[in-house]
Scaffold this active site. Structure first.
Site, PDB file in Angstrom:
ATOM      1  N   GLY A 118      65.883  55.058  99.458  1.00  0.00           N
ATOM      2  CA  GLY A 118      66.468  54.611  98.830  1.00  0.00           C
ATOM      3  C   GLY A 118      68.317  54.107  98.772  1.00  0.00           C
ATOM      4  O   GLY A 118      68.663  55.576  99.776  1.00  0.00           O
ATOM      5  N   CYS A 119      68.590  53.758  98.128  1.00  0.00           N
ATOM      6  CA  CYS A 119      70.380  53.616  98.385  1.00  0.00           C
ATOM      7  C   CYS A 119      70.559  55.256  98.060  1.00  0.00           C
ATOM      8  O   CYS A 119      71.852  56.030  98.602  1.00  0.00           O
ATOM      9  CB  CYS A 119      70.586  52.557  97.347  1.00  0.00           C
ATOM     10  SG  CYS A 119      70.719  52.362  96.036  1.00  0.00           S
ATOM     11  N   TYR A 120      70.244  55.730  96.668  1.00  0.00           N
ATOM     12  CA  TYR A 120      71.133  56.674  96.765  1.00  0.00           C
ATOM     13  C   TYR A 120      70.477  57.650  97.291  1.00  0.00           C
ATOM     14  O   TYR A 120      71.577  59.098  97.909  1.00  0.00           O
ATOM     15  CB  TYR A 120      70.442  57.255  95.133  1.00  0.00           C
ATOM     16  CG  TYR A 120      70.932  56.480  93.706  1.00  0.00           C
ATOM     17  CD1 TYR A 120      73.000  55.966  93.911  1.00  0.00           C
ATOM     18  CD2 TYR A 120      70.931  55.730  92.624  1.00  0.00           C
ATOM     19  CE1 TYR A 120      73.383  56.006  92.344  1.00  0.00           C
ATOM     20  CE2 TYR A 120      70.872  55.518  91.705  1.00  0.00           C
ATOM     21  CZ  TYR A 120      72.398  55.561  91.491  1.00  0.00           C
ATOM     22  OH  TYR A 120      72.971  55.358  90.478  1.00  0.00           O
TER      23      TYR A 120
END
Length: 337
Positions: free
Chosen positions: A148-150
């Site tokens: 995921g980006c986070y």
């Protein structure tokens, strides 16, 4: 030449994949699918592809995937686990950009994603696709779970300090800001201009699906159980993740020593830049870089690390292409610099 298919190519991540792969010297995108846009030309939905792409979106039909070497699955979480088992029967290498294969157990998935996992037999064979910790495993993988980006920004910022015992593994605090493209292309009132402009809001406090991803990956990579308080915020920009992490120091260390440690830790990783200046979103927009700044706050005896990425590139499509390069024995930076 690698023949690629993008499953779910009409969303933001799928379109970014097509943008990156269109200039990749070793890849030919042969198939783009999108159920909601089937029959429509790509350049009709995204005019920026005019003169660059003459493909049209198709329905996902297994028979139409003959000759495909790699499939990128850019579907919402909950959809990939329905199609990946079908794809595996046809295609030797699959990269899933959603969250369906990132967590180690179906129970953890169900707890945070609020739905049962329908392909639990594939979880153990999926390789977590963060090249900075899993480069060799990715190269040998047939199914890669793109992070995921986070988590990408948070893990990259904290990993060197955890790995070297610089910080305590419990009580870490991560405050992260995201551009609105991270929510996907589907329309909603909450994502409208009137709701977002000149506004900032936190969401999913303590329940975000990226919490177990951050904790499990950092725990496995550092060798100690990690707990983190993670608070995501939506900000009125299109792209970017800006993560500020705080952790209690376990040893006495200076900012200069941390700068050296981080530089050495990531010296063989081409997309990590350790900077003495405070990072900003504009420095990484439309690139596959992660910029990291690390400092010591002596008054509170804390490490403060800021890590910044483009959520659609290093947080999604660019990292997926980086993983594909490793899977096909290509230089890691091909098509990304």
């Amino acid at each position: 030449m690698v023949n690629a298919a993008i499953i779910g190519a009409s969303g933001y991540s799928g379109a970014e994949l097509l943008r990156v792969l269109s200039s990749h010297p070793e890849v030919r995108v042969k198939k783009v699918t999108a159920a909601s846009s089937a029959g429509q030309r790509v350049d009709a939905l995204y005019p920026s592809f005019a003169g660059q792409c003459d493909l049209s979106y198709d329905e996902l039909i297994p028979a139409g995937l003959d000759g495909i070497d790699v499939a990128f699955v850019a579907l919402p979480s909950g959809e990939a686990m329905k199609v990946v088992p079908v794809l595996k029967a046809k295609i030797g290498k699959i990269i899933d950009l959603g969250g369906d294969f990132r967590l180690p157990s179906p129970e953890l998935y169900e707890q945070y994603y609020r739905r049962p996992h329908t392909a639990p037999e594939l979880l153990q064979g999926a390789v977590y696709g963060l090249p900075e910790i899993n480069r060799h495993a990715i190269a040998a993988a047939s199914l890669v779970a793109n992070p995921g980006c986070y988590p990408t920004a948070s893990i990259l910022g904290l990993l060197p300090a955890l790995k070297h015992g610089i910080i305590n593994p419990g009580g870490i605090v991560i405050n992260a800001l995201s551009g609105v493209s991270g929510a996907g292309r589907s329309a909603s009132v909450d994502m409208s201009f009137a709701e977002l402009n000149e506004n900032v809001r936190a969401y999913k406090i303590g329940t975000h699906q990226h919490i177990p991803e951050i904790e499990s990956v950092l725990s496995g990579a550092s060798g100690s159980p990690v707990t983190a308080s993670f608070v995501p915020h939506l900000i009125p920009v299109t792209r970017g993740i800006y993560a500020t992490s705080h952790a209690g120091l376990a040893v006495t260390v200076t900012g200069e020593e941390l700068q050296t440690l981080y530089g050495e830790f990531y010296s063989s990783h081409p997309f990590i830049r350790i900077t003495q200046k405070v990072p900003q979103l504009l420095s990484v927009t439309k690139t596959n870089y992660c910029d990291i700044a690390v400092t010591v706050e002596p008054r509170t005896n804390q490490l403060i690390v800021i890590s910044v990425i483009d959520n659609l590139v290093k947080g999604a499509a660019g990292q997926a292409v980086q993983n594909m390069n490793l899977m096909f024995g290509l230089p890691e930076t091909t098509g990304l610099k």
